[in-house]
Design an enzyme around this catalytic site. Structure first.
Site, PDB file in Angstrom:
ATOM      1  N   TYR A   1       2.177  -6.733  -4.393  1.00 46.33           N
ATOM      2  CA  TYR A   1       2.647  -5.576  -3.621  1.00 46.33           C
ATOM      3  C   TYR A   1       1.763  -5.463  -2.381  1.00 46.33           C
ATOM      4  O   TYR A   1       0.660  -4.915  -2.420  1.00 46.33           O
ATOM      5  CB  TYR A   1       2.550  -4.293  -4.432  1.00 46.33           C
ATOM      6  CG  TYR A   1       3.488  -4.188  -5.600  1.00 46.33           C
ATOM      7  CD1 TYR A   1       4.530  -5.085  -5.803  1.00 46.33           C
ATOM      8  CD2 TYR A   1       3.332  -3.154  -6.526  1.00 46.33           C
ATOM      9  CE1 TYR A   1       5.383  -4.957  -6.892  1.00 46.33           C
ATOM     10  CE2 TYR A   1       4.190  -3.019  -7.606  1.00 46.33           C
ATOM     11  CZ  TYR A   1       5.202  -3.927  -7.790  1.00 46.33           C
ATOM     12  OH  TYR A   1       6.043  -3.804  -8.877  1.00 46.33           O
TER      13      TYR A   1
ATOM     14  N   PHE B   1      12.378   0.905 -11.536  1.00 50.55           N
ATOM     15  CA  PHE B   1      13.423   1.597 -10.779  1.00 50.55           C
ATOM     16  C   PHE B   1      14.065   2.694 -11.649  1.00 50.55           C
ATOM     17  O   PHE B   1      15.278   2.723 -11.836  1.00 50.55           O
ATOM     18  CB  PHE B   1      14.493   0.628 -10.284  1.00 50.55           C
ATOM     19  CG  PHE B   1      14.006  -0.386  -9.296  1.00 50.55           C
ATOM     20  CD1 PHE B   1      13.073  -0.044  -8.329  1.00 50.55           C
ATOM     21  CD2 PHE B   1      14.474  -1.686  -9.320  1.00 50.55           C
ATOM     22  CE1 PHE B   1      12.620  -0.984  -7.403  1.00 50.55           C
ATOM     23  CE2 PHE B   1      14.031  -2.633  -8.404  1.00 50.55           C
ATOM     24  CZ  PHE B   1      13.100  -2.285  -7.443  1.00 50.55           C
ATOM     25  N   PRO B   2      13.260   3.616 -12.193  1.00 49.59           N
ATOM     26  CA  PRO B   2      13.821   4.639 -13.089  1.00 49.59           C
ATOM     27  C   PRO B   2      14.790   5.597 -12.401  1.00 49.59           C
ATOM     28  O   PRO B   2      15.577   6.251 -13.072  1.00 49.59           O
ATOM     29  CB  PRO B   2      12.582   5.388 -13.593  1.00 49.59           C
ATOM     30  CG  PRO B   2      11.558   5.167 -12.516  1.00 49.59           C
ATOM     31  CD  PRO B   2      11.809   3.775 -12.011  1.00 49.59           C
ATOM     32  N   LEU B   3      14.727   5.644 -11.076  1.00 48.29           N
ATOM     33  CA  LEU B   3      15.663   6.487 -10.317  1.00 48.29           C
ATOM     34  C   LEU B   3      16.637   5.628  -9.511  1.00 48.29           C
ATOM     35  O   LEU B   3      17.252   6.095  -8.564  1.00 48.29           O
ATOM     36  CB  LEU B   3      14.895   7.404  -9.356  1.00 48.29           C
ATOM     37  CG  LEU B   3      13.886   8.344 -10.007  1.00 48.29           C
ATOM     38  CD1 LEU B   3      13.121   9.116  -8.944  1.00 48.29           C
ATOM     39  CD2 LEU B   3      14.583   9.302 -10.961  1.00 48.29           C
ATOM     40  N   GLY B   4      16.833   4.379  -9.933  1.00 47.14           N
ATOM     41  CA  GLY B   4      17.475   3.444  -9.038  1.00 47.14           C
ATOM     42  C   GLY B   4      16.413   3.027  -8.036  1.00 47.14           C
ATOM     43  O   GLY B   4      15.215   3.089  -8.303  1.00 47.14           O
TER      44      GLY B   4
ATOM     45  N   PRO C   1      18.343  -1.501  -0.709  1.00 49.38           N
ATOM     46  CA  PRO C   1      19.776  -1.755  -0.834  1.00 49.38           C
ATOM     47  C   PRO C   1      20.077  -2.778  -1.915  1.00 49.38           C
ATOM     48  O   PRO C   1      21.137  -2.755  -2.530  1.00 49.38           O
ATOM     49  CB  PRO C   1      20.171  -2.275   0.557  1.00 49.38           C
ATOM     50  CG  PRO C   1      18.906  -2.782   1.148  1.00 49.38           C
ATOM     51  CD  PRO C   1      17.816  -1.899   0.593  1.00 49.38           C
TER      52      PRO C   1
END
Length: 295
Positions: free
Chosen positions: A58, A206-209, A213
């Protein structure tokens, strides 16, 4: 009192923090505001977060160096989970680094950038789109060897199916699985259920999406909190509780199964406060039924 789940015999708070959004755009380069990123990490710990998820790639190095600057000497009880298996090009591109020598270098790079002598948890991230022809058993075996050397305490898997989980468990004990999972993406439910039965932690990434894109490591479109907000059931539950849509999505994950740990990430202080508060949101049976029906 907020709930915990044991990983490696140690209780971990189920509300964690993901460091992926701390580097610059595209998870590449320095943050827009270094001081704010450091303040967010310190505030997360002050709010009771004891589980931070990161990766050396990261940035690269950026997220880990921010964690080190903000939190070292690390508080007692703070657990840092990282991952290996990916790498970055000079243009910010993502690619796999899954050969034994690359995994070994990934562990060493995480130790260096975090300023640690031993890593609490290392997830083997399988980057499917670019996976080299390396047997899973060889990858897992390399991490098991690093654990024997005292460089790694626990081993997890990321982006895997049931067959891969079972194959890895034939080689070495697995502590957790980190897969894409949330209100609008439940393909990994069989893996979650298998982890629950085996007493393993399941950590949705990605717990919230995602605001990306597309999955930055390759894959399908993800959407994000805005997509969640377009679902009427989610909006209605949020309005009923005086909560936000992301809080409802996080609360649902925490109530799906007791072995789920969430790691929402953000580079915004208000969003951090909002995410952590979701641990106190209790959804009733009607709420859960309405949200489950989205599947």
């Amino acid at each position: 009192m907020r709930s915990t789940f044991e990983i490696g015999g140690r209780p971990i708070g189920r509300m964690g923090f993901g460091a992926m959004q701390l580097p610059g755009p595209g998870v590449f380069g320095p943050p827009r505001d270094r001081g704010e990123a450091i303040a967010i990490l310190r505030r997360a710990v002050a709010l009771g977060v004891d589980h931070i998820d990161t990766a050396q790639y990261y940035g690269p190095d950026v997220a880990n160096e921010l964690i080190r600057e903000a939190l070292r000497p690390y508080p007692d009880g703070l657990r840092i989970a990282t991952k290996v298996g990916g790498a970055r090009g000079t243009d910010g591109s993502w690619f796999a680094a899954l050969r034994p020598e690359e995994l070994r270098a990934g562990v060493e790079d995480n130790l260096r950038s975090l300023g640690l002598d031993r890593l609490f948890l290392v997830n083997l991230r399988l980057v499917h789109r670019h996976r080299p022809d390396v047997p899973l058993e060889e990858m897992v075996g390399e991490l098991a060897g690093l654990r024997t050397r005292g460089l790694v305490e626990l081993i997890g898997l990321s982006n895997v199916g049931l067959d891969e989980l079972r194959a890895a468990e034939e080689v070495t004990p697995i502590a957790c699985v980190q897969n894409n999972f949330g209100l609008l993406n439940r393909e990994s439910r069989p893996v979650l259920d298998a982890c629950r039965e085996a007493g393993l932690a399941f950590v949705p990434f990605f717990p919230l999406g995602s605001a990306f894109p597309r999955d930055p490591e390759g894959g399908s479109e993800l959407g994000g909190p805005a997509r969640l907000g377009r679902e009427g059931a989610v909006a209605r539950v949020a309005e009923k509780h005086g909560a936000t849509v992301p809080q409802v999505a996080l609360a649902w994950l925490l109530q799906v199964a007791p072995n789920v740990l969430v790691i929402p990430g953000t580079s915004s202080m208000p969003h951090l406060e909002e995410n952590v508060a979701a641990a106190d949101l209790r959804l009733d049976e009607g709420d859960i039924a309405a949200l489950d029906a989205l599947a």
